[in-house]
Design a protein around this motif. Structure first.
Motif, PDB file in Angstrom:
ATOM      1  N   LEU A 357      55.115 -12.747  30.589  1.00 52.35           N
ATOM      2  CA  LEU A 357      53.542 -13.254  30.767  1.00 52.35           C
ATOM      3  C   LEU A 357      53.598 -14.357  29.718  1.00 52.35           C
ATOM      4  N   ARG A 358      54.683 -14.887  29.013  1.00 52.57           N
ATOM      5  CA  ARG A 358      53.878 -15.921  28.158  1.00 52.57           C
ATOM      6  C   ARG A 358      54.282 -16.549  28.907  1.00 52.57           C
ATOM      7  N   ASN A 359      55.568 -17.341  29.787  1.00 53.61           N
ATOM      8  CA  ASN A 359      55.324 -18.452  30.576  1.00 53.61           C
ATOM      9  C   ASN A 359      54.044 -18.421  31.009  1.00 53.61           C
ATOM     10  N   GLU A 360      53.615 -17.554  32.070  1.00 51.33           N
ATOM     11  CA  GLU A 360      53.054 -17.787  33.067  1.00 51.33           C
ATOM     12  C   GLU A 360      51.633 -18.233  32.683  1.00 51.33           C
ATOM     13  N   VAL A 361      51.078 -17.220  30.922  1.00 61.49           N
ATOM     14  CA  VAL A 361      50.218 -17.766  30.917  1.00 61.49           C
ATOM     15  C   VAL A 361      49.630 -19.005  30.314  1.00 61.49           C
ATOM     16  N   GLU A 362      50.611 -19.821  29.286  1.00 64.74           N
ATOM     17  CA  GLU A 362      51.053 -20.860  29.384  1.00 64.74           C
ATOM     18  C   GLU A 362      50.835 -22.068  30.376  1.00 64.74           C
ATOM     19  N   ALA A 363      50.948 -21.487  30.795  1.00 61.14           N
ATOM     20  CA  ALA A 363      51.111 -22.824  31.793  1.00 61.14           C
ATOM     21  C   ALA A 363      50.114 -22.890  32.858  1.00 61.14           C
ATOM     22  N   LEU A 364      49.106 -21.311  32.871  1.00 56.06           N
ATOM     23  CA  LEU A 364      47.902 -21.384  33.041  1.00 56.06           C
ATOM     24  C   LEU A 364      46.819 -21.878  32.196  1.00 56.06           C
ATOM     25  N   VAL A 365      47.564 -21.602  31.201  1.00 58.05           N
ATOM     26  CA  VAL A 365      46.453 -22.262  29.552  1.00 58.05           C
ATOM     27  C   VAL A 365      45.988 -24.245  29.715  1.00 58.05           C
ATOM     28  N   ASP A 366      47.899 -24.180  30.263  1.00 57.19           N
ATOM     29  CA  ASP A 366      47.737 -25.627  30.646  1.00 57.19           C
ATOM     30  C   ASP A 366      46.283 -26.876  31.323  1.00 57.19           C
ATOM     31  N   MET A 367      46.406 -25.383  32.503  1.00 52.52           N
ATOM     32  CA  MET A 367      45.913 -25.816  33.820  1.00 52.52           C
ATOM     33  C   MET A 367      44.161 -25.542  33.058  1.00 52.52           C
ATOM     34  N   LEU A 368      44.349 -24.586  32.939  1.00 54.31           N
ATOM     35  CA  LEU A 368      42.422 -24.537  32.567  1.00 54.31           C
ATOM     36  C   LEU A 368      42.145 -25.527  31.836  1.00 54.31           C
ATOM     37  N   VAL A 369      42.762 -25.838  30.028  1.00 53.81           N
ATOM     38  CA  VAL A 369      42.176 -26.748  29.472  1.00 53.81           C
ATOM     39  C   VAL A 369      41.977 -28.063  29.844  1.00 53.81           C
ATOM     40  N   SER A 370      42.543 -28.937  30.830  1.00 58.24           N
ATOM     41  CA  SER A 370      42.677 -29.325  31.492  1.00 58.24           C
ATOM     42  C   SER A 370      41.822 -30.194  32.645  1.00 58.24           C
ATOM     43  N   THR A 371      41.150 -28.550  33.022  1.00 62.21           N
ATOM     44  CA  THR A 371      40.860 -29.185  34.090  1.00 62.21           C
ATOM     45  C   THR A 371      39.565 -30.220  34.205  1.00 62.21           C
ATOM     46  N   ALA A 372      39.067 -30.801  34.981  1.00 64.78           N
ATOM     47  CA  ALA A 372      37.297 -31.316  34.437  1.00 64.78           C
ATOM     48  C   ALA A 372      36.543 -30.664  34.032  1.00 64.78           C
ATOM     49  N   ASN A 373      35.992 -30.888  33.259  1.00 65.41           N
ATOM     50  CA  ASN A 373      34.732 -29.900  32.753  1.00 65.41           C
ATOM     51  C   ASN A 373      35.289 -29.241  31.806  1.00 65.41           C
ATOM     52  N   PHE A 374      36.263 -29.025  31.498  1.00 70.20           N
ATOM     53  CA  PHE A 374      36.071 -27.660  30.548  1.00 70.20           C
ATOM     54  C   PHE A 374      35.374 -28.257  29.051  1.00 70.20           C
ATOM     55  N   GLU A 375      36.207 -29.286  28.923  1.00 60.79           N
ATOM     56  CA  GLU A 375      35.971 -29.677  27.433  1.00 60.79           C
ATOM     57  C   GLU A 375      34.212 -29.447  27.160  1.00 60.79           C
ATOM     58  N   SER A 376      33.693 -30.147  28.791  1.00 64.34           N
ATOM     59  CA  SER A 376      31.953 -30.209  28.311  1.00 64.34           C
ATOM     60  C   SER A 376      31.039 -29.135  28.654  1.00 64.34           C
ATOM     61  N   ARG A 377      31.829 -28.053  29.294  1.00 66.32           N
ATOM     62  CA  ARG A 377      31.258 -26.819  29.612  1.00 66.32           C
ATOM     63  C   ARG A 377      31.139 -25.599  28.195  1.00 66.32           C
ATOM     64  N   THR A 378      32.164 -25.711  27.881  1.00 76.07           N
ATOM     65  CA  THR A 378      32.251 -25.111  26.797  1.00 76.07           C
ATOM     66  C   THR A 378      32.094 -26.109  25.070  1.00 76.07           C
ATOM     67  N   ALA A 379      32.564 -27.057  24.416  1.00 77.24           N
ATOM     68  CA  ALA A 379      32.145 -27.371  23.178  1.00 77.24           C
ATOM     69  C   ALA A 379      30.940 -27.705  22.777  1.00 77.24           C
ATOM     70  N   GLY A 380      31.039 -26.575  21.696  1.00 80.77           N
ATOM     71  CA  GLY A 380      29.232 -27.108  20.904  1.00 80.77           C
ATOM     72  C   GLY A 380      28.392 -26.138  21.826  1.00 80.77           C
ATOM     73  N   ILE A 381      28.392 -25.537  23.357  1.00 82.05           N
ATOM     74  CA  ILE A 381      28.153 -24.340  23.425  1.00 82.05           C
ATOM     75  C   ILE A 381      27.881 -22.741  23.239  1.00 82.05           C
ATOM     76  N   GLY A 382      26.707 -22.329  22.918  1.00 81.09           N
ATOM     77  CA  GLY A 382      26.621 -21.166  22.186  1.00 81.09           C
ATOM     78  C   GLY A 382      27.015 -21.354  20.728  1.00 81.09           C
ATOM     79  N   ARG A 383      26.072 -22.660  20.149  1.00 80.13           N
ATOM     80  CA  ARG A 383      27.184 -22.005  18.897  1.00 80.13           C
ATOM     81  C   ARG A 383      26.521 -20.692  18.049  1.00 80.13           C
ATOM     82  N   LEU A 384      27.306 -20.021  17.254  1.00 86.26           N
ATOM     83  CA  LEU A 384      26.962 -19.323  16.023  1.00 86.26           C
ATOM     84  C   LEU A 384      27.398 -19.430  14.773  1.00 86.26           C
ATOM     85  N   ASP A 385      26.666 -19.930  14.241  1.00 86.44           N
ATOM     86  CA  ASP A 385      26.090 -20.275  13.107  1.00 86.44           C
ATOM     87  C   ASP A 385      27.245 -19.688  11.901  1.00 86.44           C
TER      88      ASP A 385
END
Lengths: 579, 308
Positions: A357-385
């Motif tokens: 699980l550790r190996n597979e999830v690490e690879a998947l998370v790398d993929m998720l974070v490097s996917t186009a638009n991930f940053e723009s869809r999630t950063a600064g969205i739904g701010r909880l002060d």
């Protein structure tokens, strides 16, 4: 502080002393239910002052308030404000106040400590106890078509099987608008929404696509579990009902309930049992966090990631099958321990799963974070002060994504978590969807490490104890850190081997009130991902409707039919019967 | 003679559209590590929808009833006019870029109008988004086609295709850059992820599509598949006309047909791989992507003017 602290001082004593010093003569009584739990009784008119003092003045957080009908015991209703003290002298302080059954009124704490709002609304729905000064007196739990003067949890109100006829045909819930813009369009999201798969009615007040404010109505699937537990089950069977509170994190509820009773009755769970409970809780966290990471992808319109996270998640379900015999970690808890040991070969297999699980999830998370638009869809969205978070006591990754490292596993270590080394609560301070997602990723990896540590550290020995003395009317808290945050159960047993009162607070119950603030200033397009980043669990929150046992259209399946269906996986015996 | 080709190619595109979307679905399933449905699934879906009864929203008028046939019909008309298997337009008056652009704007207009003709709040948001995509993408598409028209010396798609196909279009660099811009504009126009804003399921519950059912929904769904093929074909026809028939001889037409289908398949394959490896763009930021396309399109105009 610590130098003055004597070894003989009990947990919570400093808080009790502080209340005594600040409000002389207010503490009528202070009793310890467990090592880390103290209940102080105060006059009802002092509630707002004392709770506010403990909350803001002493570093307390408020999971919820429990109302209880104790008229048969001492002729009054009783309110218990549960406070989790997390700065100095960590432990639980419960503020108890008695309410006169003739007036049925008490001063509302909500204007001082907003975190009480849902509990005080619920106390009115269930008991008819009115919080004077409560800004929001709408119904919370009961449906709009419920009778005006029927309060289900009063001891003398109704049988748990009674189904009162609806008094109205219309949903007349008023949604409150708190924005400044004058002309807004109301966009209903739900009660059935395509991406939430559970019923909840969100009313978005929008200008174009921008959300100005939001309000919501939940509890469409209220199951009345607390009433059932009080009337129908014996107290030691409730662990299995507590499992069914949630389809994802049921085990966390079951453990929390068991510990509430164990704490109250002074039952010592054997060490190995404690370790196994923690391991199962972490297994539950594994599949729950993968579920949410998959859903984050789905809400962003990235179904490829969604499917891959679910593919890997299947492995955590296999792990659950290995350890519990079922794809969910259900039915493993008893009062006094667990039902099933972890054998040596299961331990080896688990470690193997953990590595994969550790190996597979690490690879998947790398993929998720490097996917186009991930940053723009999630950063600064739904701010909880963080300031809003401080006022409302949210829990779990929702609050940890706002830089506040609240985690029951580390604030109030219980079970196997007491023996962990080199771990601490995770937090990110972006306050947005991205931070909450990253917290989950890190916690997933931590869970894998914890499972390894716990498996290695678990001592040999019995896994449950059966020797204890049952004392009626003792009560205490039980708490666990579910994947979505802290689960808090308060249980008092009666003199009939049943729960006198059981109050199960699911993690999401604490998180719903902050959602409105997270939605503000975002767009309709982001609403789904913001709700999703909280990882809400509707059925958990709606823990309490009675399954109608006499439903005329119900279908009874024989054991053979079910077993056959399990093997074939086709021709469902329920097909065509309205399921 | 050529009118038959026109009818045949329109029929061909309509019958093949569900197959292509079925293939796309299969690729998506493979990239998801799923088994996926049969590539014929879209035919089954359409057949089923066609048999279903139609449910109309209360209060909706003639507009929402007219939208599905106009939506589908316009794209069929465009399909008939494009130089697909031949390097000439089978019906010359349908092959003018002005006609094509307007024929493609009509369904968008109807779609947006239909979305207002519904009580749902999500449908209206979807309609607004569809118009937004149009406003942002169409200028680049027009600019690119304008560059190609100047280079080929005609606004007729057939003559443009012929000029590019025989490498007589001048200036060469301008055409290549225009081709790149056209590919990007067409991709956005196809409405695939990350630009499927109008139908975003998770955000606005499929937008205007939610208001349709039965045969209407079938027509819209087929229309969307045909639209994707038509937009891809438009790009293929102008900028990749190689292999298309230069005469109306049967053998040439056959070679043209095979090469056209091959090119279309490649384009759709690339598109579906892109589609499955990105997240949906935030609708607010759509402008950032389209500015980029506008930039490249303008570059091709610059190259055209300075003549390289």
């Amino acid at each position: 502080m610590s130098t003055k602290k004597q070894t003989t001082l009990r947990v919570g004593e400093t808080h009790v002393q502080a209340v005594r010093d600040t409000f002389p003569g207010v503490v009528l009584d202070a009793t310890w239910q467990a090592e880390d739990q103290v209940t102080i009784t105060i006059p009802v008119d002092m509630l707002p002052d004392v709770v506010e003092f403990l909350y803001y003045g002493r570093g307390g957080w408020l999971p919820n308030m429990v109302a209880n009908d104790e008229r048969p015991l001492r002729g009054c209703y009783v309110l218990y404000y549960l406070l989790s003290m997390e700065e100095s002298d960590p432990g639980f302080v419960v503020v108890r106040a008695e309410v006169d059954p003739n007036t049925m009124e008490y001063p509302s704490v909500t204007p001082r400590v907003p975190a009480c709002v849902w509990s005080e609304r619920e106390a009115f729905d269930m008991f008819g106890l009115r919080a004077v000064g409560l800004p929001d007196e709408r119904r919370l739990v009961l449906p709009d078509d419920w009778l005006e003067d029927l309060y289900p949890l009063r001891k003398d109100s109704m049988d748990y099987r009674r189904r009162p006829a609806p008094v109205t045909d219309v949903e007349d819930y008023t949604f409150l608008y708190e924005g400044n813009a004058e002309e807004t369009t109301q966009v209903p999201m739900g009660p059935l929404h395509i991406t939430s798969d559970e019923p909840g009615h969100f009313r978005l007040f929008v200008e174009g696509e921008d959300i100005i404010d939001a309000d919501y109505r939940l509890f469409y699937v209220h199951r009345g579990m607390e009433k059932v537990a009080e009337s129908r089950l014996s107290y030691d069977a409730v662990t299995f009902l507590a499992d069914r509170i949630c389809g994802i994190c049921g085990n966390a509820h079951s453990v929390a309930y068991a510990e509430a009773v164990e704490n109250a009755q002074g039952i010592e769970v054997p060490l190995r049992g404690q370790y196994i409970r923690s391991i199962l809780l972490e297994v539950e966290r594994l599949h729950s966090h993968l579920l949410n990471l998959g859903l984050v992808c789905h809400y962003c319109g990235f179904d490829t990631g969604f499917q891959h996270f679910f593919r890997v998640r299947e492995k955590t379900m296999d792990l659950a099958v290995l350890l519990t015999g079922a794809r969910k970690t259900y039915g493993l808890n008893l009062i006094g321990g667990v039902r099933r040991d972890i054998l040596d070969e299961q331990k080896l297999a688990t470690i193997k799963y953990v590595r994969e699980l550790r190996n597979e999830v690490e690879a998947l998370v790398d993929m998720l974070v490097s996917t186009a638009n991930f940053e723009s869809r999630t950063a600064g969205i739904g701010r909880l002060d963080p300031a809003v978070a401080r006022d409302y006591s949210p829990v779990g990754p929702a609050v940890r994504g706002s830089g506040i490292a609240r985690d029951v596993r580390f604030d109030h270590p219980f079970d196997g978590y007491k023996f962990l080394v080199g771990m601490s609560a995770r937090s990110h301070d972006g306050c947005d969807v991205q931070s909450r997602t990253l917290v989950r990723v890190e916690e997933f990896m931590d869970s894998l490490d914890m499972i390894e540590q716990l498996l290695d550290g678990a001592p040999e020995g019995p896994i449950q104890t059966e020797n204890w003395q049952y004392t009626p009317h003792k009560y205490a808290l039980g708490y666990t850190e579910a994947p979505r945050g802290e689960d808090m159960h308060w249980a008092m047993v009666g003199d009939n081997q049943k729960c006198y009162r059981w109050r199960a607070k699911a993690a999401t119950y604490s998180n719903w009130p902050i959602l409105r603030y997270m939605l503000r200033g975002n767009t309709v397009a982001d609403a789904a991902i913001i709700v999703g980043s909280m990882d809400p669990c509707y059925s958990c929150t709606d823990r309490v409707t009675v399954v109608d046992v006499n439903k005329k259209s119900s279908t009874v399946l024989t054991k053979d039919q079910l077993e056959g269906y399990c093997r074939r996986r086709t021709h469902s015996p329920l097909a065509g019967k309205g399921w | 003679m050529t009118i038959i080709v026109a009818i045949l190619q329109a029929v061909l595109l309509v019958t093949l559209a569900p197959l292509f979307s079925g293939i796309t679905r299969k690729i998506r399933a493979k990239m998801h590590s799923r088994k996926g449905t049969s590539i014929m699934q879209d035919y089954y879906d359409l057949a089923k929808l066609w048999r279903r009864c139609e449910v109309k929203e209360g209060g909706s008028g003639i507009i929402s009833r007219l939208t599905p046939p106009i939506f589908l019909g316009s794209f069929i008309l465009v399909a008939a006019g494009l130089p697909l298997v031949m390097q000439a337009c089978p019906v010359p008056f349908l092959g003018d870029i002005i006609t094509v652009l307007y024929l493609m704007a009509l369904p968008r207009f109807m779609f947006a109008l239909g979305s207002i003709d519904s009580a749902g709040s999500y449908t209206a948001i979807g309609g607004v988004r569809e118009l937004l995509v149009g406003v942002l993408v169409e200028p680049s598409l027009i600019l690119v086609l304008f560059v190609a028209a100047i280079a080929a010396g005609s606004t007729n798609l057939g003559i443009m295709a012929n000029a590019v196909g025989t490498l007589q279009a001048y200036p060469f660099v301008a055409i290549v850059v225009a081709g790149v811009a056209c590919a990007m504009a067409c991709y956005i126009e196809m409405g695939k992820l990350p630009f499927d804003l109008a139908e975003a399921e998770q955000e606005i519950q499929e937008g205007p599509l939610a208001a349709y059912s039965g045969p209407s929904l079938a027509m819209i769904k087929l229309g969307v598949s045909v639209k994707q093929l038509v937009v891809a074909s438009l790009f293929v026809a102008i900028f990749l006309p190689f292999g298309a028939a230069t005469t109306a001889a049967p053998l040439d037409l056959l070679v043209g047909l095979v090469s056209f289908l091959f090119k279309l398949l490649i384009v759709m394959l690339i598109a579906s791989v892109i589609e499955n490896s990105v997240m949906r763009a935030r609708y607010k930021y759509l402008g950032r992507y389209t500015w980029f396309v506008v930039g490249i399109a303008s570059l091709s105009l610059v190259f055209l003017v300075i003549g390289i």
